[in-house]
Design a protein around this motif. Structure first.
Motif, mmCIF file in Angstrom:
data_model
loop_
_atom_site.group_PDB
_atom_site.id
_atom_site.type_symbol
_atom_site.label_atom_id
_atom_site.label_comp_id
_atom_site.label_asym_id
_atom_site.label_seq_id
_atom_site.Cartn_x
_atom_site.Cartn_y
_atom_site.Cartn_z
ATOM 1 N N LYS A 297 0.832 -1.207 0.000
ATOM 2 C CA LYS A 297 0.000 0.000 0.000
ATOM 3 C C LYS A 297 0.866 1.255 0.000
ATOM 4 C CE LYS A 297 -3.951 2.156 2.305
ATOM 5 N NZ LYS A 297 -3.419 3.512 2.208
ATOM 6 N N ASP A 301 0.671 3.824 -2.993
ATOM 7 C CA ASP A 301 0.218 5.178 -2.651
ATOM 8 C C ASP A 301 1.282 6.215 -3.014
ATOM 9 O OD1 ASP A 301 -2.116 4.139 -1.697
ATOM 10 O OD2 ASP A 301 -1.636 4.392 0.428
ATOM 11 N N LYS A 305 0.771 9.085 -5.823
ATOM 12 C CA LYS A 305 0.908 10.499 -5.458
ATOM 13 C C LYS A 305 1.844 11.209 -6.428
ATOM 14 C CE LYS A 305 3.685 11.490 -2.148
ATOM 15 N NZ LYS A 305 4.335 11.569 -0.806
#
Length: 350
Positions: A297, A301, A305
């Protein structure tokens, strides 16, 4: 699959044989831009063909000759699914390369030498015609292998920041023994059929009799054997779905050593006994799983981003030219160990 590709990238085991098929692409075209960085058609095509080869080699036997037009999900073919994943991976590779300095990541001279060796081996193992069809020039192969090697090292650096502390309470796994009195029977040929209503009623009656005895029996498994059924074991938590959701729900509400009543499901009647409220081995395994989920994760992530901040523009017209139906690519490996230095492969695209 990602792990397999990365292993090829860092061990130098990359070679291909003869390709047949048609299709061409202007390698100088731009498939997408990520921020100010371009993903050129040669890089996108080669990585797509390499990924295509994995699928055609290992999944075509299951999905058939028309695998790329088969639905992977509602409204999306396997070709669309794989091409989307290829482009997503390339976008990640680009931003990961851009942020290498954030994590003090660089490729060592040894890693660069392996990449160079891999590109050379691929170049020498293929005909010019074959390489043109998959954009497999030495320069392009070297670029793709570099991106994959950077991705691997950056993933490790990013994932190192994940929280690795997991408590027993968070990961707790219980264990049970259970028996199933099935509502189906299987003949010698492996064909299954449903029991009649009378036979199902008899199976339920047997389950009830077993449940009564299991409450006081010293050995759940031995009792099952005596009654002509086999006891199975399972570890679980409140979110588990095996052996059946209703069985898990009932067992999860019990204390250690307690036995459920008869739990009827579509497949038959279950009876279960809780054997531990904290299975050490299963709990430790769950901890590892939770940590890996956190790492994955954090990595995803972080990439998402960076990609969002950079912005992505896709030239759909160029990307559409990479057509898996026009060119088939498969990998044929020798029986030698594929991931040890110095081993040889006989990879072939057809």
């Amino acid at each position: 699959m990602k792990k397999r590709v990365l292993l090829f990238a860092i061990t130098g085991l990359l070679a291909a044989g003869v390709l047949t098929g048609c299709g061409s692409i202007d390698e100088n075209d731009v498939v997408a831009t990520v921020g100010e960085k371009e993903i050129t058609a040669d890089v996108a095509n080669f990585f797509a063909r390499y990924t295509q080869a994995q699928y055609e080699t290992y999944y075509s036997g299951y999905l058939g000759d028309d695998m790329w037009n088969t639905d992977a999900s509602e409204g999306e073919t396997y070709e669309e699914f794989v091409k989307d994943s290829v482009l997503n991976e390339l976008e990640k590779m680009i931003v990961l390369e851009e942020h290498m300095g954030d994590y003090d990541v660089s490729l060592t001279e040894e890693e660069k030498a392996v990449i160079e060796k891999s590109a050379k081996a691929f170049d020498e193992a293929n005909t010019l015609e074959s390489k043109e069809k998959i954009s497999g020039s030495r320069k392009t192969v070297k670029r793709v292998l570099t991106l994959m090697a950077v991705q691997k090292k950056m993933a490790e650096a990013i994932e190192a920041g994940a929280d690795t502390e997991v408590s027993d309470d968070e990961a707790a796994q219980k264990s049970m023994q259970y028996v199933l009195f099935p509502y189906k029977t299987t003949d010698d040929s492996g064909k299954s059929s449903d029991l009649s209503d009378e036979e199902k009623a008899e199976a339920k009656k047997k389950a009830g009799s077993f449940a009564e005895g299991a409450g006081t029996a010293d050995d759940f498994s031995a009792l099952a054997t005596e009654q002509g059924v086999e006891a199975q074991t399972a570890t679980f938590d409140s979110e588990s779905t095996s052996p059946a959701e209703d069985v898990v729900k009932a067992a999860d509400a019990l204390g250690e050593g307690e036995v459920t009543g008869v739990i009827e499901t579509d497949s038959g009647c279950y009876v279960a006994k809780v054997t531990s409220l904290l299975d050490r081995e299963a709990t430790d395994s769950k901890k590892e799983s939770i940590v890996q989920e956190r790492k994955t994760k954090l990595y995803n992530d972080t990439c998402d981003k960076w990609i969002k901040k950079a912005g992505v523009k896709v030239n759909k017209g160029v990307w559409r030219k990479v057509d898996f139906n026009d060119l088939s690519v498969t990998i044929k490996q020798s029986s030698e160990e594929p991931y040890s230095d110095g081993a040889k492969t006989d990879d072939q695209a057809e």
